[in-house]
Design a protein around this motif. Sequence first.
Motif, PDB file in Angstrom:
ATOM      1  N   GLU A 210       7.316  -5.110  -9.596  1.00 57.34           N
ATOM      2  CA  GLU A 210       6.208  -5.439 -10.486  1.00 57.34           C
ATOM      3  C   GLU A 210       4.999  -5.992  -9.739  1.00 57.34           C
ATOM      4  OE1 GLU A 210       8.927  -9.089 -10.366  1.00 57.34           O
ATOM      5  OE2 GLU A 210       9.137  -6.886 -10.384  1.00 57.34           O
ATOM      6  N   LEU A 211       5.195  -6.416  -8.483  1.00 56.38           N
ATOM      7  CA  LEU A 211       4.090  -6.882  -7.651  1.00 56.38           C
ATOM      8  C   LEU A 211       3.708  -5.843  -6.602  1.00 56.38           C
ATOM      9  CD1 LEU A 211       5.080 -10.637  -7.118  1.00 56.38           C
ATOM     10  CD2 LEU A 211       3.491  -9.666  -8.793  1.00 56.38           C
ATOM     11  N   ALA A 212       4.199  -4.605  -6.793  1.00 50.98           N
ATOM     12  CA  ALA A 212       3.938  -3.506  -5.847  1.00 50.98           C
ATOM     13  C   ALA A 212       4.440  -3.863  -4.453  1.00 50.98           C
ATOM     14  CB  ALA A 212       2.464  -3.136  -5.832  1.00 50.98           C
ATOM     15  N   GLY A 213       5.668  -4.398  -4.413  1.00 48.73           N
ATOM     16  CA  GLY A 213       6.260  -4.790  -3.145  1.00 48.73           C
ATOM     17  C   GLY A 213       6.706  -3.599  -2.319  1.00 48.73           C
ATOM     18  N   GLY A 214       7.388  -3.898  -1.219  1.00 51.15           N
ATOM     19  CA  GLY A 214       7.840  -2.867  -0.299  1.00 51.15           C
ATOM     20  C   GLY A 214       7.120  -2.952   1.028  1.00 51.15           C
ATOM     21  N   ALA A 215       7.659  -2.230   2.010  1.00 49.70           N
ATOM     22  CA  ALA A 215       7.091  -2.275   3.357  1.00 49.70           C
ATOM     23  C   ALA A 215       5.743  -1.571   3.446  1.00 49.70           C
ATOM     24  CB  ALA A 215       8.065  -1.645   4.349  1.00 49.70           C
ATOM     25  N   LEU A 216       5.560  -0.479   2.724  1.00 50.25           N
ATOM     26  CA  LEU A 216       4.396   0.373   2.938  1.00 50.25           C
ATOM     27  C   LEU A 216       3.070  -0.309   2.664  1.00 50.25           C
ATOM     28  CD1 LEU A 216       3.260   3.170   3.655  1.00 50.25           C
ATOM     29  CD2 LEU A 216       3.522   3.783   1.234  1.00 50.25           C
ATOM     30  N   LEU A 217       2.892  -0.849   1.460  1.00 50.00           N
ATOM     31  CA  LEU A 217       1.588  -1.391   1.091  1.00 50.00           C
ATOM     32  C   LEU A 217       1.247  -2.670   1.838  1.00 50.00           C
ATOM     33  CD1 LEU A 217       1.136  -0.824  -2.748  1.00 50.00           C
ATOM     34  CD2 LEU A 217       0.767   0.739  -0.836  1.00 50.00           C
ATOM     35  N   ASP A 218       2.258  -3.423   2.258  1.00 46.87           N
ATOM     36  CA  ASP A 218       2.010  -4.696   2.927  1.00 46.87           C
ATOM     37  C   ASP A 218       1.961  -4.556   4.437  1.00 46.87           C
ATOM     38  OD1 ASP A 218       2.932  -7.731   3.771  1.00 46.87           O
ATOM     39  OD2 ASP A 218       1.888  -7.657   1.851  1.00 46.87           O
ATOM     40  N   LEU A 219       2.881  -3.791   5.015  1.00 49.94           N
ATOM     41  CA  LEU A 219       2.998  -3.662   6.461  1.00 49.94           C
ATOM     42  C   LEU A 219       2.592  -2.273   6.949  1.00 49.94           C
ATOM     43  CD1 LEU A 219       6.534  -5.335   6.924  1.00 49.94           C
ATOM     44  CD2 LEU A 219       4.294  -6.447   6.808  1.00 49.94           C
ATOM     45  N   GLY A 220       3.112  -1.242   6.297  1.00 52.34           N
ATOM     46  CA  GLY A 220       2.876   0.132   6.737  1.00 52.34           C
ATOM     47  C   GLY A 220       1.433   0.567   6.642  1.00 52.34           C
TER      48      GLY A 220
END
Length: 365
Positions: A210-220
């Motif tokens: 719900e917060l658009a988590g995951g590796a891609l948007l934050d790190l990738g």
Amino acid sequence: MSNDARTAAPTDPKPASLPHLAATAADLPEVISGVVPDPRTAPPVRWGILGAGNIAGSFAEAVRDHTRARVVAVGSRDRARAEHFATEHGIHTTHADYTELVEDPQVDVVYVATPHSHHRDHALLAIAAGKHVLVEKAFTRNEAEAREILDAARAAGVFVMEAMWTRFLPHVAALRGVIARGEIGEIVNVTADHGQFFPFDPAHRLYAPELAGGALLDLGVYPVSFAHDVLGAPSSVTAVGALTETGVDGQLGITLGYGRAMATLSTTLWSQTPNVASISGTAGRIEVEGTFYAPTSFRVVRHDGAEWRYEGFRGEGKQYQAAEVARCLEAGLTESPRMTWQDTLDVMRTMDEVRRQTGVVYPGE
């Protein structure tokens, strides 16, 4: 050459013939032409920070310590958090309502530093108030949301930029100078990784769909944007990945195709990786040290045996993007020539395709 000298004068090097390279490694750094302006030479502007998390804190420190601008207000839905942030960073005005922040007459430009899931709404709120906006990367959850923001900014005539601060750093300007001068020939391969270790916690924003988590948007987003910066938008995208228990991406491998050239990228929430990058061409390569997306150093290794090293500084670097915003505002621009609206849309389109191939969908999309 000192670091100060490298950052003293604005230069965006254009392609030129390969200069004569000195025979000794000690002489080679002097041919670097890619430099960026000192952030302290940028005009002063008044910032309002929307969101009071860690990245907002590092931005506030960078503005305070390394520019002539001021952070005059901070907004958080948690008043106690806003007041603590303000005290910590020497900010005079706090708001417990985001509308109050964007409508504050003291504020010239709003820095949106909330989770990715809220970037669209908060950027649109600031634009509706007539404010210029710097939106933390990833710019939005997807390309469609990015277009909404940019369409609104175009209609309102305000400045908007994605806060991909890497593009404005001295070592990136320097390596772009190396490429522009033809020192490594035609680029055929780019590699970059960004991995950090985050223990599984379904309540943490990086594991929360719900917060658009995951590796891609934050790190990738860092290696993806780096590849775009060097090679442009790709003609093909291939991705593999593994999801977390909450359904967001925990690890991804990405290959971007550019005809003869390609970029090989990776990102993960499950390990602290080297966080390095390389740019390889037909005449040599650039090896960018960790952390490649923050102020750092690199080495140039040519096929003819010549080698030299760019010694960059280590430390905070967000002041360079803050200075870019200030200079663009003074020039009356609505987008940065270094991080254009099209650049942001291209990066978002690539990440949309990565998520499509790996099965990551956020609630509400």
